[in-house]
Design an enzyme around this catalytic site. Structure first.
Site, PDB file in Angstrom:
ATOM      1  N   CYS A 166       6.355   4.625  -6.892  1.00  0.00           N
ATOM      2  CA  CYS A 166       7.001   3.388  -6.457  1.00  0.00           C
ATOM      3  C   CYS A 166       7.924   2.842  -7.554  1.00  0.00           C
ATOM      4  O   CYS A 166       8.987   3.401  -7.775  1.00  0.00           O
ATOM      5  CB  CYS A 166       5.963   2.374  -5.997  1.00  0.00           C
ATOM      6  SG  CYS A 166       6.685   1.050  -4.979  1.00  0.00           S
ATOM      7  N   HIS A 201       2.718   5.240  -2.082  1.00  0.00           N
ATOM      8  CA  HIS A 201       1.539   4.992  -2.912  1.00  0.00           C
ATOM      9  C   HIS A 201       0.380   5.897  -2.491  1.00  0.00           C
ATOM     10  O   HIS A 201      -0.496   5.478  -1.711  1.00  0.00           O
ATOM     11  CB  HIS A 201       1.103   3.531  -2.787  1.00  0.00           C
ATOM     12  CG  HIS A 201       1.926   2.577  -3.571  1.00  0.00           C
ATOM     13  ND1 HIS A 201       1.757   2.350  -4.922  1.00  0.00           N
ATOM     14  CD2 HIS A 201       2.962   1.782  -3.184  1.00  0.00           C
ATOM     15  CE1 HIS A 201       2.621   1.455  -5.339  1.00  0.00           C
ATOM     16  NE2 HIS A 201       3.379   1.087  -4.306  1.00  0.00           N
ATOM     17  N   GLU A 254      -2.123   6.649  -4.217  1.00  0.00           N
ATOM     18  CA  GLU A 254      -3.352   6.207  -4.889  1.00  0.00           C
ATOM     19  C   GLU A 254      -4.065   5.074  -4.176  1.00  0.00           C
ATOM     20  O   GLU A 254      -5.236   4.789  -4.469  1.00  0.00           O
ATOM     21  CB  GLU A 254      -3.033   5.784  -6.327  1.00  0.00           C
ATOM     22  CG  GLU A 254      -2.474   4.375  -6.515  1.00  0.00           C
ATOM     23  CD  GLU A 254      -1.003   4.208  -6.169  1.00  0.00           C
ATOM     24  OE1 GLU A 254      -0.452   3.135  -6.439  1.00  0.00           O
ATOM     25  OE2 GLU A 254      -0.407   5.158  -5.610  1.00  0.00           O
TER      26      GLU A 254
END
Length: 238
Positions: free
Chosen positions: A85, A169, A171
């Site tokens: 990001c 994202h 994660e």
């Protein structure tokens, strides 16, 4: 042996980043709070990761310029990088690309396509689900970079040399997705926020977990690079 990776945490409240990346990366992570201008004193790492942030890379803030300078020097030395990001945008900017604000906000579970050619997304379906949240985009790739992932909002992944970056994202867990979405109340309408929250379901999260394969792919790439260079983390310290 686990690779030694510098975790360049660009969140102003870095706890979610810390929890998520430490859960997903099978590596010895050495964390730096870059918003407080903490940066490694050497380049003695096997790889580096630049996280997301609420900041924009074009903001005139000293910590961003410090980070961009260190990242550019480290990339020039051939250290493997993963940007996520804000990290994706910072790497693009540091390597000579262009980042600009978007006319709208991309947020929520979305579909991204990749070309099947990138080592980073080996084992991930060419059309896959990810959580996204950003209002800036990489408008021009760095010279010599190759795009490997995109959707209708623009570039979602590029590579240049040993540098990989993704706009989405991988994660995020559902807790982080909810927290981030609720924090957009000064940028998005209540209706938009509720629609995104309604989409944070177990089904969508399970679908998005496929993209977590990129963490194993990145650490394997880092290990190969270290083996090829012969304990790269020590050799890079010059």
């Amino acid at each position: 042996m686990s690779p030694r990776i510098a975790l360049l945490n660009a969140a102003h409240d870095g706890e979610d980043n810390r929890r998520n990346f430490r859960r997903e990366l099978d590596a010895d992570l050495v964390e730096y709070d870059v918003t407080e201008r903490e940066l490694p004193e050497t380049f003695a790492f096997d790889g580096c990761l630049v996280t997301g942030s609420r900041a924009s890379v074009y903001w005139d803030e000293p910590w961003i310029r410090d980070l961009e300078s260190w990242v550019g020097d480290a990339a020039d030395r051939g250290l493997p990088f993963l940007g996520v990001c804000f990290g994706h945008q910072l790497l693009a900017h540091a390597l000579g690309g262009t980042v600009e604000p978007m006319d709208e906000y991309e947020i929520g579970y979305r579909t991204v396509e990749h070309d099947g050619e990138s080592d980073l997304l080996t084992g991930v379906s060419e059309s896959f689900t990810v959580f996204t949240t950003h209002s800036d985009r990489v408008a021009e790739l760095p010279p010599g970079a190759t795009q490997f992932a995109a959707n209708d909002y623009g570039v979602h992944g590029f590579r240049k040399g040993n540098v990989f970056s993704v706009q989405f994202h991988p994660e995020y867990d559902p807790e982080t997705a909810e927290t981030v979405t609720k924090g957009k109340d000064d940028q998005l309408s209540e209706e938009r926020i509720e629609a995104v929250l309604d989409g944070i379901t177990e089904e969508n999260y399970r679908a998005a977990c496929e993209a977590k394969q990129l963490f194993d792919n990145f650490t394997e790439f880092v290990r190969r690079q270290a083996e090829d260079s012969g304990t790269a983390s020590a050799a890079a310290d010059d």
